[in-house]
Design a protein around this motif. Structure first.
Motif, PDB file in Angstrom:
ATOM      1  N   TYR B  60       0.760  -1.172  -0.171  1.00  0.00           N
ATOM      2  CA  TYR B  60      -0.096  -0.013  -0.015  1.00  0.00           C
ATOM      3  C   TYR B  60       0.827   1.205   0.131  1.00  0.00           C
ATOM      4  N   ALA B  61       0.456   2.249  -0.973  1.00  0.00           N
ATOM      5  CA  ALA B  61       1.369   3.461  -1.138  1.00  0.00           C
ATOM      6  C   ALA B  61       1.005   4.292   0.098  1.00  0.00           C
ATOM      7  N   ALA B 126       0.299  -0.343  -4.407  1.00  0.00           N
ATOM      8  CA  ALA B 126       1.653   0.003  -3.937  1.00  0.00           C
ATOM      9  C   ALA B 126       2.145   1.475  -4.503  1.00  0.00           C
ATOM     10  N   ARG B 127       1.451   2.073  -5.454  1.00  0.00           N
ATOM     11  CA  ARG B 127       1.903   3.302  -5.853  1.00  0.00           C
ATOM     12  C   ARG B 127       0.676   4.305  -5.941  1.00  0.00           C
ATOM     13  N   PHE B 128       0.897   5.492  -5.605  1.00  0.00           N
ATOM     14  CA  PHE B 128      -0.023   6.460  -5.647  1.00  0.00           C
ATOM     15  C   PHE B 128      -0.697   6.514  -7.432  1.00  0.00           C
ATOM     16  N   SER B 129      -1.955   6.488  -7.554  1.00  0.00           N
ATOM     17  CA  SER B 129      -2.324   6.674  -8.967  1.00  0.00           C
ATOM     18  C   SER B 129      -2.637   8.211  -9.167  1.00  0.00           C
ATOM     19  N   GLU B 130      -2.706   8.508 -10.432  1.00  0.00           N
ATOM     20  CA  GLU B 130      -2.949   9.769 -10.941  1.00  0.00           C
ATOM     21  C   GLU B 130      -4.548  10.233 -10.466  1.00  0.00           C
ATOM     22  N   ILE B 131      -4.952  11.291 -10.199  1.00  0.00           N
ATOM     23  CA  ILE B 131      -6.222  11.801  -9.830  1.00  0.00           C
ATOM     24  C   ILE B 131      -6.754  12.546 -11.247  1.00  0.00           C
ATOM     25  N   THR B 132      -8.035  11.923 -11.395  1.00  0.00           N
ATOM     26  CA  THR B 132      -8.513  12.862 -12.514  1.00  0.00           C
ATOM     27  C   THR B 132      -9.579  13.856 -11.964  1.00  0.00           C
ATOM     28  N   LEU B 133      -9.380  15.149 -11.931  1.00  0.00           N
ATOM     29  CA  LEU B 133     -10.241  16.129 -11.654  1.00  0.00           C
ATOM     30  C   LEU B 133     -11.641  16.063 -12.089  1.00  0.00           C
ATOM     31  N   SER B 223       9.542   8.421  -4.546  1.00  0.00           N
ATOM     32  CA  SER B 223       9.565   6.874  -4.929  1.00  0.00           C
ATOM     33  C   SER B 223       8.191   6.110  -5.233  1.00  0.00           C
ATOM     34  N   THR B 224       7.392   6.874  -4.905  1.00  0.00           N
ATOM     35  CA  THR B 224       5.740   6.252  -5.134  1.00  0.00           C
ATOM     36  C   THR B 224       4.981   7.154  -5.915  1.00  0.00           C
ATOM     37  N   CYS B 225       5.386   8.131  -6.461  1.00  0.00           N
ATOM     38  CA  CYS B 225       4.729   9.017  -7.541  1.00  0.00           C
ATOM     39  C   CYS B 225       5.241   9.180  -8.726  1.00  0.00           C
ATOM     40  N   MET B 226       6.575   9.797  -8.678  1.00  0.00           N
ATOM     41  CA  MET B 226       7.354  10.115  -9.744  1.00  0.00           C
ATOM     42  C   MET B 226       7.706   8.901 -10.341  1.00  0.00           C
TER      43      MET B 226
END
Lengths: 364, 322
Positions: B60-61, B126-133, B223-226
């Motif tokens: 889990y991120a 385990a990685r943050f995902s991108e958010i769509t506004l 390390s968990t987004c970029m």
């Protein structure tokens, strides 16, 4: 804070600090799952176990003597020169220019020229932050950090675009002519008939010892050194005594930078025989640890530099024999030494001072 | 240069800015309270490592983020202990923390995962995902405004939005609350704060803890987004660029945001155009672009473009009067 006898101030406290740093380093090794005592044995054998090993240890120590003296001289003027890394890198350029554009017939002519080249480049690189601090009020620590990065970019640019050897794939200059390569200990000891194995230690080590002696004369036996120490002790008092803060800052930083620059003689002219990317390899930063342990005294700097030379060379053997303890362990030890002898110094100093006070009271 | 290229460069800017901005604001709290911090780099690196490692182990991120914040705060407290309690040299402490982080993360990483000095590749939760506004898809077709909203502002990670929201929050906290007034006061005139019956020590510790938390988030972003995991020495000087931005911004939150955006923009440009051609000047080498944040900081610090005056009591430990 009460007074400590000189031997406690200069020897006991640094010793206890380093001991503490090594104890914590031992815990780190234990935590990784290796035997710290065995690790120490491997490092001792790897750094002092043979003449060749000693040669390597002293080669690294030479770098650390120069960068340690650089930090120490600035410390005496209460300036924190964190820019040794950049200064030594720029000095590498100076040495490269001297050795590339002149085909020296003999090293004894090339060496003085290279010393001037290294000291000039590094001195100027250190003098700019000094000027900016005393005339423009910018903090020397921040400026020298920035200058490290600017120097790194400059070095890459020069090596990639300007002075690269066209015949080589990697960013490096062409090899220097034999006349500008310094004699190694093997050759020098060969002159007097002593057999010494091949290792990178060269005449720069003697230069480093001379620099230690020179700094000792400068700081404690010369008028300028007195002024530097007075300025470091109290800027305003020095001002009232007619000592120009601007002058001292400029001179102290230029000397400091030049000393850091001299390590380029060892690495570029002695070992590499050409300028490569990152000729400094962190030695500029190790100078901080060395000056802190050595309490900014040339003798202390010399001993601390040997200690770090042992760590550096012994660390290679350690990472071979104990793959779990990689080269980065040296960085951890370096950090702990800086932490305990620099930032956490009072952790030891306060109780020791209290202890001494109790004893002196008991005697009275 | 067409609209799409500009949009891509700006989008890249917004991806490169958050770690700088978070670290810069982190430094702002500490330095405003009178504790110099050149160890932002180290704290960020430790955080990046623990975010990557714990996210890989737990899957889990968010757990990784929590670990990053905890680890970075421990380092911040070490700095606090050295510089506030033991009255040690704050600059030396910062240097030590940077080396400790560089060596420690590589050493632990090697022995924990046995994949060189990296942490395992992160994927899924385990990685943050991108958010769509909201409405990003439906207004995408509106010329100019649609792509600006949908491609530029939307589609970043939660930490990116946190980073930019932290700016008004910091501004409000520092300049419109009692806590902020006291925090700034211990950095300017600790004696006065002490006289008012407020603990300088505790105030500074709180500032340092905030610094730790923000550096933790900044590291987790790396390390968990970029990126999808930790790589040895992945901060690569970002902590010092953040420090440069802080001085550039004269220790002010809104200016800090603009400074970080500028430095992020410079990085985006140098990635997109490694050898930038400027008419009339010639080719700008990529190394110059990379060094530009540092050069600009030196220029600003020297007072050639407005004067940067640090908090007055910065760098000095407070000794209570008896």
């Amino acid at each position: 804070m009460g007074k400590l006898p000189k031997w406690a101030d200069y020897a006991l406290i640094p010793f206890l600090n380093v001991l503490l740093a090594f104890f914590v380093s031992g815990l780190v090794v234990l935590f990784i799952g290796e035997d710290p005592i065995k690790a120490m044995g491997i490092m001792l054998k790897g750094s002092l176990g043979s003449p060749r090993a000693i040669g390597y240890t002293l080669y690294y120590a030479t770098n650390f003597i120069f960068t340690g003296l650089a930090v120490a001289v600035a410390f005496h003027a209460r300036l924190f020169n964190i820019g040794g890394e950049g200064q030594a890198g720029v000095a590498g350029l100076g040495v490269a220019f001297v050795c590339m554009y002149v085909d020296w017939p003999h090293w004894s002519l090339a060496l003085p020229a290279a010393i001037i080249g290294a000291a000039l480049f590094a001195g100027i690189w250190a003098a700019i932050p000094a000027y900016l601090q005393s005339k423009r009020g910018s903090h020397i620590v921040i400026t020298t950090i920035m200058f490290n990065y600017i120097a790194a970019a400059l070095l890459v640019y020069m090596l990639v675009n300007v002075i690269k050897d066209p015949g080589s794939m990697s960013p490096q200059t062409r090899a220097f002519v034999p006349g500008s390569v310094l004699p190694t200990a093997k050759e020098m000891l060969g002159w007097i008939g002593v057999d010494f194995p091949r290792s990178p230690i060269n005449i720069s080590f003697l230069l480093a010892i001379a620099a230690c002696f020179g700094v000792w004369i400068l700081i404690w036996k010369s008028r300028l050194g007195y002024e530097i120490r007075a300025f470091g002790h109290s800027e305003s008092a020095a001002g009232y005594a007619g000592i120009s803060g601007f002058k001292i800052t400029m001179i102290a930083m230029t000397i400091s930078g030049s000393l850091a620059g001299l390590m380029a003689i060892n690495t570029v002219m002695g070992e590499g025989k050409r300028l490569v990317l990152d000729p400094v390899e962190g030695a500029g930063f190790i100078g901080i640890a060395v000056a802190l342990i050595g309490r900014s005294h040339p003798l202390g700097v010399f001993l601390a530099a040997i200690l770090f030379g042992m760590l550096y060379q012994g660390g290679f053997d350690l990472s071979f024999d104990m793959p779990k303890v990689s080269r980065e362990m040296i960085l951890v030890i370096q950090a702990l030494v800086i932490l305990f002898t620099g930032a956490l110094e009072n952790l030891v100093r306060m109780p020791v001072t209290r202890l001494f006070l109790r004893f002196t009271k008991g005697a009275a | 240069m067409d609209f799409n290229t500009i949009l891509q460069i700006l989008d890249s800017t917004l991806r490169l800015t958050p770690p700088l901005l978070l670290a810069c604001l982190a430094g702002l709290y500490s330095e405003r309270a009178g504790v110099f911090d050149i160890g932002l780099e180290g704290k960020m690196l430790v955080a990046a490592f623990f975010a990557g490692a714990v996210a890989a182990v737990s899957g889990y991120a968010w757990v990784g983020l929590a670990a990053a914040i905890a680890a970075s705060t421990v380092m911040a407290l070490l700095h606090g202990f050295a510089s506030i309690t033991l009255r040690g040299n704050q600059l030396i402490s910062g240097v030590a923390i940077n080396f400790l982080a560089a060596g420690g993360t590589a050493l632990i990483g090697l022995n924990w995962f046995r994949q060189g000095t990296q942490t395992p590749q992160l994927n899924g939760s385990a990685r943050f995902s991108e958010i769509t506004l909201p409405f990003a898809d439906s207004i995408h077709s509106i010329p100019y405004l649609g792509p600006i909203y949908a491609d530029l502002l939307s589609g970043h990670w939660i930490i990116s939005y946190i980073a930019f929201l932290a700016v008004p929050f910091t501004w409000w906290l520092l300049f419109h609350t009692r806590f902020g007034l006291r925090l700034r006061a211990v950095g300017e005139n600790p004696e006065a704060v002490d006289t008012a019956g407020i603990s300088v020590i505790w105030m500074r510790y709180r500032a340092v803890i905030i610094t730790g938390i923000l550096c933790g988030i900044a590291g987790a972003y790396l390390s968990t987004c970029m990126n999808a995991g930790f790589v040895k020495n992945m901060t690569a000087g970002k902590g010092f660029i953040a420090l440069a931005a802080l001085i550039f911004a004269k220790w002010k939150p809104w200016s800090a945001m603009w400074a970080c955006l500028l430095f992020g923009f410079l990085e985006a440009i140098s990635i997109r155009f490694p050898n930038l051609e400027i008419p009339g000047i010639g080719t700008i080498p990529v190394q110059f672009m990379q060094a530009l944040p540092y050069i600009l900081t030196v220029v600003i610090l020297a007072g050639f473009v407005g004067k940067a005056i640090p908090p007055k009591a910065g760098g000095e430990a407070y000794v209570k009067e008896r």
